[in-house]
Each structure stands twice: as structure tokens, then as C-alpha cells.
Design a protein around this motif. Structure first.
Motif, PDB file in Angstrom:
ATOM      1  N   SER A  30      -4.646   7.304   4.755  1.00 51.67           N
ATOM      2  CA  SER A  30      -5.989   6.762   4.502  1.00 51.67           C
ATOM      3  C   SER A  30      -6.784   7.660   3.561  1.00 51.67           C
ATOM      4  O   SER A  30      -7.997   7.796   3.695  1.00 51.67           O
TER       5      SER A  30
ATOM      6  N   GLY B  66      -3.096  -0.522   5.602  1.00 52.19           N
ATOM      7  CA  GLY B  66      -3.098  -0.259   4.156  1.00 52.19           C
ATOM      8  C   GLY B  66      -4.495  -0.194   3.574  1.00 52.19           C
ATOM      9  O   GLY B  66      -4.898  -1.060   2.780  1.00 52.19           O
ATOM     10  N   PHE B  67      -5.244   0.829   3.921  1.00 53.66           N
ATOM     11  CA  PHE B  67      -6.652   0.927   3.521  1.00 53.66           C
ATOM     12  C   PHE B  67      -6.836   1.070   2.008  1.00 53.66           C
ATOM     13  O   PHE B  67      -7.775   0.523   1.437  1.00 53.66           O
ATOM     14  N   GLU B  68      -5.948   1.824   1.354  1.00 53.61           N
ATOM     15  CA  GLU B  68      -6.121   2.035  -0.078  1.00 53.61           C
ATOM     16  C   GLU B  68      -5.939   0.733  -0.849  1.00 53.61           C
ATOM     17  O   GLU B  68      -6.706   0.421  -1.776  1.00 53.61           O
TER      18      GLU B  68
ATOM     19  N   ALA C 116      -6.431  -2.282   0.395  1.00 52.16           N
ATOM     20  CA  ALA C 116      -7.579  -3.124   0.738  1.00 52.16           C
ATOM     21  C   ALA C 116      -8.821  -2.713  -0.040  1.00 52.16           C
ATOM     22  O   ALA C 116      -9.586  -3.586  -0.503  1.00 52.16           O
ATOM     23  N   GLN C 117      -9.036  -1.419  -0.200  1.00 54.70           N
ATOM     24  CA  GLN C 117     -10.206  -0.981  -0.955  1.00 54.70           C
ATOM     25  C   GLN C 117     -10.147  -1.489  -2.391  1.00 54.70           C
ATOM     26  O   GLN C 117     -11.153  -1.959  -2.948  1.00 54.70           O
TER      27      GLN C 117
ATOM     28  N   GLN D 121      -3.172  -9.208  -0.488  1.00 54.82           N
ATOM     29  CA  GLN D 121      -4.201  -8.641   0.370  1.00 54.82           C
ATOM     30  C   GLN D 121      -4.119  -9.219   1.780  1.00 54.82           C
ATOM     31  O   GLN D 121      -4.486  -8.561   2.753  1.00 54.82           O
TER      32      GLN D 121
ATOM     33  N   ASP E 112       0.846  -1.187   0.000  1.00 53.95           N
ATOM     34  CA  ASP E 112       0.000   0.000   0.000  1.00 53.95           C
ATOM     35  C   ASP E 112       0.887   1.246   0.000  1.00 53.95           C
ATOM     36  O   ASP E 112       2.077   1.181   0.330  1.00 53.95           O
TER      37      ASP E 112
ATOM     38  N   TRP F  58      -2.932  -4.926   3.951  1.00 57.07           N
ATOM     39  CA  TRP F  58      -3.860  -4.044   4.672  1.00 57.07           C
ATOM     40  C   TRP F  58      -3.534  -3.954   6.150  1.00 57.07           C
ATOM     41  O   TRP F  58      -4.036  -3.070   6.856  1.00 57.07           O
TER      42      TRP F  58
END
Length: 406
Positions: free
Chosen positions: A194, A112-114, A116-117, A135, A73, A139
């Protein structure tokens, strides 16, 4: 604590909205150049908040091997690059250390939100075959510690701390504990990033994010116009060593992690006092210093009126009315969550070296404010000891005392 077992900072790496690298960050910060603007990572038009502090001109491919890009990420890329810069700044070749004598301890608020999205979107729109195997860890909150350790062959004590904005100081303190227990070198600090739709929606639920559109009026801690904070991305990675290790290899020392304490606020409505003042007093005691020894306070600076009042009251109670300069450079970077504390630590160490306290920009405190805020422009000062404060959502309080290198 003997002089040899003291924990010193020998390297700094910064990726922040104020600049890439320590020099760029410090030049912008002491000049009062802010990094807040309209969010560009995605179109924020449909969201209640549209302002953020983004890191400009970051090209991960220019700094990291191609094999790392598909598995990381953006926040981990920031952390890996900052760790590389910190190690270089400390003049450390990890290959010359025993792999079990180097550890990594970082903090995170969101992971790592981006990344994961993106994988969740693939799962929803294309099916499970299109979800990356990376993944499983990209994240995760501990991913920065893991990737830094793998990249540099570090197999000593490692971990992650999750206590929102207080986490960055907590991580540094836990790293100091490992050094006291015999680990010669620790990589510590924090990064957060984020600025993606999923992360943005999560940040908004705190009720503390500013909803206006004017960057110069958006993040105003200790100002009667305060109406929340602006999220940012980035932070700092530090190299911590025992004083003996640093001396033996002839390292340059920025300063010492001299004191630390953490407290937790009572539940709302409990009828008990907030615990920030106690954290400050415990940290001073841990450092063996008194309030009169502190030359500057780097404030948490929530930008939420009731939280600002609590912090101002705690500082005033410990130090006295306008008795110590107070600054909040995060008015330039936005609120970096776990990355904020380590970046303030880095900035405080640069303040000591340069003899300049950076300003709190855009803020206009009232005439009867109990704080001696450094506003407008930087202030010349001799700084031998600094206090850094950080508070996490839900009641976390952390205080860390730095002293200048001898």
C-alpha cells in the motif's frame, strides 16, 4: 491426525524488502541487512511519515506476460511471481494435477490500492470513460487468490482472509483445513503493498506508524525507544500438501504446519486479559506440544510500547523468563501487514533447515527484559519446532506452530 493427513510445506516463494526469491531473502535476513529507507514510490514530504521498506529491483515485465500487467496492481504482481517461484521450488507442474485438487487461499489487508488510486484519479480528472474495466477486481481483497488460481488452472477450494497482520497465518490455517478435508494441494500465504498516497494516508490513521527519519531508529520492538512501526510491502506464498501427496511424488518437505489457534482481544476497558497467551497455549495444544518443545518464537513485534508489553508478558507467561529465543526479523522488512506472518513462516522453516536464528536488528532491550531476544547477529541453534505470532489491528491474535520435516 495421521501422518498421511498432516500438512507439509513443499515450496516457498518470497518477494520482500530483504530480497526477491527465497535465497536472497534468507541471505539478507540471516546477515541482518535491513530494507528500511526513505519512501521512493512517491514524494512523501507532505506526509507525517517518510520511511518505508520497499521491494528493490522488481520488474514485473521480466516475470509476467504483458497481458497481465494492465489488469493487475503491484501487490498482485508480487503474489503471482511468488506463486510461480513457490510452485517451481516444490517441483510442481500444475498441469499434472486435477484442476479441482488444487486450491488457493490467501490473505490481504488492503487489496490493490495503488491501482485503485490511479483509476480514481482518472475518474476525477478525465471522466468515467477513462476508468479501466479492470478496476472492478484489481482493487479487491480476493484478487490475489483469483489471479493465482486463473494463472495456474486451480479450481479447488479458494478464498481470502481479512484480519490485518493476523490474516497471513489465518489463511495458512484455513488452507490446512482444506487439506485435512481432502484437497491434496493448496497455495497459501499473503502479500500486501500500500505504498501509494491513498494507502499511505490510510496506514497513518492507525496511529502506530513511526514518524521519524532515521531508518536505524525507526522500528524498535521491545526497545524502550519504540515509537511505532514502519510499513513495508511484500510477503510469501507457500505450497501446502498433504504428507501423503508429498511422499507419493517424492517431494522435499520444509516442515509441517503442526498447530494453530486464533483468539480475539476483549474490548478496551472490559477489564479482561488480552487473548494472545490463550492463542499460544491453544496452538501448542493443537500441535500436541508443550512450551519446552519450542526452540524459537518469531514475535509479532508491534513496535508500540503497550503492545510490545502485552506480547512480552504472554511469551513470558507461557515459556518462562528468558526461557526461549525470540526474534523479530520484520525489523528488517518493516511491518508487512497480512504478508508478515507467511514471511515469518518461511523464515522459520529456513531457520530449521539452516540451524541459524536470524537477528532482530537495531533493538537494544533493557537489562531486565523478560525476553531472550536474538539481537545483533544470528544465533546458531538446533530448531525442531518454532512458534510464529501475528496480531491484527483491532484485536486479532494468531499463533502457528511449525515442526521440522522428519
Amino acid at each position: 491426525m495421521s501422518a498421511d493427513t498432516a500438512t507439509v510445506v513443499t515450496g516457498i516463494g518470497v518477494t520482500a524488502p530483504t530480497g526477491l526469491g527465497t535465497r536472497a531473502h534468507w541471505e539478507a535476513t540471516r546477515a541482518g541487512r535491513g530494507g528500511i529507507g526513505r519512501l521512493t514510490r512517491f514524494d512523501p514530504s507532505g506526509y507525517p511519515a517518510t520511511l518505508a521498506a520497499e521491494i528493490p529491483d522488481f520488474d514485473a515485465a521480466a516475470h509476467l506476460p504483458d497481458r497481465l500487467l494492465p489488469q493487475t496492481d503491484q501487490v498482485t504482481r508480487f503474489a503471482l511471481v511468488a506463486a510461480d517461484w513457490a510452485l517451481t521450488d516444490a517441483n510442481i507442474d500444475a498441469a499434472t494435477f486435477d484442476e479441482f485438487e488444487m486450491g488457493v487461499l490467501t490473505a490481504a489487508t488492503s487489496g490493490g490500492f495503488e491501482f485503485a488510486q490511479g483509476e480514481l484519479c482518472s475518474l476525477w480528472s478525465r471522466g468515467s470513460r477513462y476508468v479501466s474495466a479492470y478496476q472492478s477486481f484489481a482493487w479487491f481483497y480476493a484478487v490475489n487468490s483469483g489471479q493465482i488460481a486463473i494463472r495456474n488452472g486451480m479450481k479447488g477450494p479458494s478464498g481470502v482472509v481479512v484480519s490485518d497482520q493476523a490474516g497471513g497465518l489465518d489463511a495458512i490455517a484455513h488452507a490446512r483445513r482444506q487439506i485435512r478435508q481432502g484437497t491434496p494441494l493448496m497455495v497459501s500465504g499473503a502479500m500486501d503493498a500500500s505504498l501509494c498516497p491513498w494507502g499511505w494516508a490510510a496506514l497513518w490513521t492507525s496511529g502506530c506508524v513511526h514518524s521519524g527519519t532515521d531508518p536505524d531508529r525507526a522500528y524498535l520492538p521491545f526497545d524502550p525507544r519504540a515509537a511505532g512501526h514502519v510499513p513495508g510491502e511484500g510477503g510469501a506464498i507457500l505450497i501446502l500438501e498433504s504428507a501423503a501427496t508429498a511422499r507419493d511424488r517424492g517431494a522435499r518437505c520444509y516442515g509441517e504446519i503442526a498447530g494453530y489457534a486464533a483468539t480475539f482481544d476483549p474490548a478496551p476497558g472490559a477489564g479482561r486479559e488480552p487473548a494472545l497467551r490463550a492463542a499460544i497455549e491453544f496452538a501448542l495444544a493443537d500441535a500436541g506440544l508443550t512450551a519446552s518443545d519450542i526452540d524459537v518464537v518469531f514475535a509479532d513485534a508491534a513496535g508500540v510500547p503497550e503492545q510490545d508489553e502485552i506480547e512480552a508478558a504472554a511469551i513470558n507467561a507461557v515459556f518462562g523468563h528468558r526461557a526461549v529465543p525470540v526474534t523479530a526479523p520484520k525489523t528488517m522488512t518493516g511491518r508487512l501487514y497480512s504478508g508478515a506472518g507467511p514471511l515469518d513462516v518461511a523464515t522459520a522453516l529456513l531457520t530449521m533447515a539452516d540451524g541459524v536464528i536470524p537477528p532482530t536488528i537495531n533493538v537494544e532491550p533493557t537489562a531486565d527484559s523478560p525476553l531472550d531476544l536474538v539481537i545483533g547477529t544470528a544465533r546458531r541453534a538446533t530448531v525442531r519446532a518454532a512458534l510464529v505470532l501475528a496480531r491484527g489491528y483491532g484485536g486479532f491474535n494468531s499463533a502457528l506452530v511449525l515442526t521440522a520435516a522428519e
